[in-house]
Design an enzyme around this catalytic site. Structure first.
Site, short mmCIF file in Angstrom:
data_model
loop_
_atom_site.label_atom_id
_atom_site.label_comp_id
_atom_site.label_asym_id
_atom_site.label_seq_id
_atom_site.Cartn_x
_atom_site.Cartn_y
_atom_site.Cartn_z
N HIS A 231 -35.58 12.04 -19.85
CA HIS A 231 -34.58 11.25 -20.56
C HIS A 231 -33.72 12.18 -21.40
O HIS A 231 -34.19 13.22 -21.86
CB HIS A 231 -35.25 10.19 -21.45
N ASP B 136 -36.86 3.21 -16.67
CA ASP B 136 -36.65 2.88 -15.27
C ASP B 136 -37.88 3.11 -14.41
O ASP B 136 -37.98 2.56 -13.31
CB ASP B 136 -35.48 3.71 -14.70
#
Length: 455
Positions: free
Chosen positions: A333, A392
């Site tokens: 991320h 996700d």
């Protein structure tokens, strides 16, 4: 005429030749980015974003200062100063739906009282309608195989039905935002049904029911029998809340700020944000994770063989597997380095759902990849901070177990994130009166013009 039409959608030899020319003349030496101290992706070498604005809407904590040194820490997400864990645990424990309550918080800055929440829920319910014939004239016409494109077109077409479409005053933009938040589930689900109808499937269009939450209405409108379980609705509701906002710097929200700063209308702004969210490096990553695992499950014969799983992950990084992008989707991320709090919530429910629905083998494979991927990435890539599973990674598996169609994975993200986009658009309009315009350094040398016959 037929050949001309086909040419429109073919990459011809001429296009390939021009593409080579395009690629050659657009290439920039990567060393020049370092030389001129360009922050590619508006991030420094450690992945920290360049400060481009101020916001009171949400905050992300991924580091802490220890003895004067900034070090990674478990990730935290705050909406209007409230920890997302407290907010989600609050409405889960009270056994009421959270989407409407947290929408109020993000838009208006305070948690609502019971009366304020009741009034706000009624406001959203009143706005769960589309203009007359909109479904027939817009959604049913040329339905797209990609629901994000279908949604974007519907948003842009709403402009034509709004007599005050270009009014950017706060009251009017708030009206438009509340309309879009309420209409989004309908446009998403109806667009999905319209495309399936064009493929020869039955068409059913159900109106949203007053009294049902946003999550309940999505499931009810989506399914032919209109049935869903409370657990399904609760988990979808939680997913919507977790996706609502993520600071001002994520790509689609920054797009919202950039486009808003130009003075354009709400519908154009939201369509631009949708275009950003569709990308596989942003909101489209959840379907990429799902597709990657589907490929993994066919290539890896023994899901419990860690050596076989490791080999697949190495092949991903070496661009030998799946889409050959060199990415392990769902891992890493831009901000979080130790943990993504949203992924932690999903993981809790994934385990519970997997047990109930018989997906324990799939869950174990996901858990193996989550454990192994950071180590494999560390061996193969130079990384400047930790790598962790992001939101996700598990969201696609949750949606799969909820029996939601993959075509709607990213649109569901958008259904939630439009709340954040609306809040940030209102914040930009209230506080900033300058168009966002960063600098780019030109590298092309100046040249004297050469007449056509002399070239």
């Amino acid at each position: 005429m037929g050949n001309v039409e086909n040419t429109l959608f073919d990459v011809t030899d001429e296009i390939l030749e021009l593409a080579d020319l395009c690629a050659t003349n657009n290439a920039i030496d990567k060393e020049l980015y370092t030389k001129y101290e360009v922050k590619r992706g508006l991030r420094d070498v450690n992945g920290k974003g360049v400060l481009a604005g101020l916001t009171s809407i949400s905050d992300i904590i991924a580091t802490k200062v220890v003895d004067g040194v900034e070090v990674p820490t478990a990730g935290s997400l705050y909406y209007r100063g409230y920890n997302i864990k407290d907010l989600v645990n609050g409405f889960l424990k009270a056994k009421h739906y959270g989407f409407e309550e947290i929408t109020y918080l993000l838009l208006f800055g305070d948690l609502p009282t019971e009366k304020q929440l009741e009034n706000f829920q009624n406001t959203l319910t009143e706005r769960r309608s589309l203009p007359p014939n909109f479904v027939r004239d817009v959604i049913m016409k040329a339905p797209s195989r990609d629901m994000m494109n279908s949604l974007s077109r519907s948003i842009l077409n709403l402009y034509s039905y709004d007599a005050k479409a270009d009014d950017t005053s706060i009251p009017n933009v708030l009206r438009q935002s509340l309309n879009l938040i309420s209409q989004f589930p309908m446009m998403m689900v109806y667009g999905y049904h319209a495309y399936n109808y064009r493929k020869g499937e039955d068409l059913f269009i159900y109106a949203p029911k007053p009294g049902l939450s946003t999550a309940e209405n999505i499931l009810m409108m989506l399914r032919e029998n209109r049935k869903y379980t409370k657990l399904e609705a609760r988990i979808l509701d939680m997913a919507l809340v977790l996706h609502m906002d993520h600071g001002g710097g994520n790509n689609s929200t920054f797009t919202t700020h950039v486009v808003t700063s130009s003075g354009t209308d709400t519908y154009s702004t939201m369509a631009a944000a949708m275009a950003s969210l569709k990308g596989p490096k942003h909101g489209g990553a959840n379907i990429k994770v799902t597709n990657m695992f589907e490929d993994m499950k066919t290539v890896v014969k023994d899901w419990e063989d860690k050596d076989e799983v490791r080999k697949y992950l190495v092949d991903l990084l070496e661009k030998k597997a799946f889409d050959k992008s060199g990415l392990i989707y769902g891992m890493g991320h831009a901000i979080y380095s130790v943990s993504d709090p949203r992924a932690e919530f999903f993981k809790k429910f994934v385990k519970q759902l997997a047990k109930e629905k018989g997906f324990e083998k799939e869950y174990n494979l996901y858990e193996t990849v989550e454990m192994m991927a950071p180590e494999v990435i560390g061996e193969k890539r130079k990384i400047y901070k930790g790598v962790n599973a992001n939101v996700d990674f598990y969201s696609g598996l949750v949606y799969h177990m909820l029996d939601l169609p993959p075509a709607l994975y990213t649109p569901i993200f958008a259904t939630a994130r439009i709340v954040g986009w609306s809040a940030h658009r209102l914040e930009e309009l209230k506080n900033v009166d300058k168009i966002i315009r960063p600098a780019y350094k030109a590298l092309c040398p100046h040249k004297d013009y050469i007449k056509l016959e002399d070239r």
